[in-house]
Design an enzyme around this catalytic site. Sequence first.
Site, PDB file in Angstrom:
ATOM      1  N   GLY A 174       6.906  -5.280   0.342  1.00  0.00           N
ATOM      2  CA  GLY A 174       6.529  -6.553   0.948  1.00  0.00           C
ATOM      3  C   GLY A 174       5.091  -6.544   1.423  1.00  0.00           C
ATOM      4  N   ASP A 175       4.651  -5.395   1.899  1.00  0.00           N
ATOM      5  CA  ASP A 175       3.259  -5.227   2.300  1.00  0.00           C
ATOM      6  C   ASP A 175       2.361  -4.903   1.109  1.00  0.00           C
ATOM      7  OD1 ASP A 175       3.166  -5.501   5.212  1.00  0.00           O
ATOM      8  OD2 ASP A 175       4.474  -3.764   5.257  1.00  0.00           O
ATOM      9  N   LEU A 176       2.757  -3.900   0.325  1.00  0.00           N
ATOM     10  CA  LEU A 176       1.855  -3.359  -0.692  1.00  0.00           C
ATOM     11  C   LEU A 176       1.624  -4.327  -1.843  1.00  0.00           C
ATOM     12  CD1 LEU A 176       3.078   0.344  -0.838  1.00  0.00           C
ATOM     13  CD2 LEU A 176       1.332  -0.678   0.607  1.00  0.00           C
TER      14      LEU A 176
END
Length: 391
Positions: A174-176
């Site tokens: 979700g971040d990367l």
Amino acid sequence: MGALSHLRVLDLTQVLAGPYCTMLLADMGADVVKVERPGGDMIRSNPPFVDDGSEEAYGGYFQSVNRGKRSIELDLGDDADRADFLSLVEEADVVVENYRSGTMEKYDLGYETLRKYNSELIYSSIRGFGDPRTGETHRQGQPSFDLIAQALGGVMETTGQPDGPPTKTGPGVGDLFTATLNCIGILAAVTHREQTGEGQYVDTAMYDSMISFTERAVYQQSYSGDAPTRRGNAHPTLFPYDAFETNDGYAVIAAFNNNHWAALCDVMGREDLADAYPTAAERLENREALREEIADWALEQTTDELVGKLEGSVPAAPVQTTEEIFDDPHVHARDMLVPVEQPGTDREVEIAGNPIKMSETNPAPRGRAPLLDEHREEVLSETADATAADD
């Protein structure tokens, strides 16, 4: 000299998504100045540490995604620090922030304000639910983390065993993934500016990014009307494409086309299966029974034996631990483990290298992560010199 060595990036981000985005830019040569709030990025104190967290400047989390940057500590609510920030904006190419929607506006430092100081500025935001400028929704202003984005975006519903609960992926996709898409958007905006002289606003939302990440689930829902769910390591439309337990571990086999299937059956000594199920449609229809046949055969092999027998004819690989990754010659030959200094210790640590390889301007981590406010005098003096030169 990296491909982006002509760019100055002001990085107001923290934790993972934003820092990973600007890390990619730094690896490609950009001068990334990490503008940290008082006390610094909240993730500086996060473990793991080599020995003693009270002696070390930061843990592995911060080191990994902030390598090669410079740090200056500024309180944007302080008049003098705000003025210093605006002086940096005047000389910057890109500003990146990952605050909640409306946070920068509280300091009167939103895109509309900053572009008055630098009309060619590229302003980029990473938020859980995007920015009203690019599409207003009721979720904007809500906090979001990787777990929230994976839950909302369908990743957890389609990850895990069929009889198990929804499961997040190990890495923080979700971040990367959001960070990587944001980096692409910034580079596209840089190209547009080089052609037109125009800056612009770039916005990437974590929820939106997870919809893109689960593109398979989207088209399956649209085509079939059925909501995709967990299948373990199996693929919904390809077989065999799965993980199998071996005598001493696990291996994956991707033998979904006819040639791979025939080769797998030959290695198994089961030409009868190749004859009985020659098409992909027949194999999909009978996948449960065929999976049992392959699983029984796999259990009779060690992982190395299975992979060795299939190598060259059927795509297969061991399911590796991180320890095995560290021992893999391929990883070292590709410079995917990079040593950096760990302040507060007398040893180096290793972080993941950059997978982007280029023949002339090869990206690479450019040194350790910065100490908090390590480069204040250096950065501000450069800005003063630039201003004097312009005058």
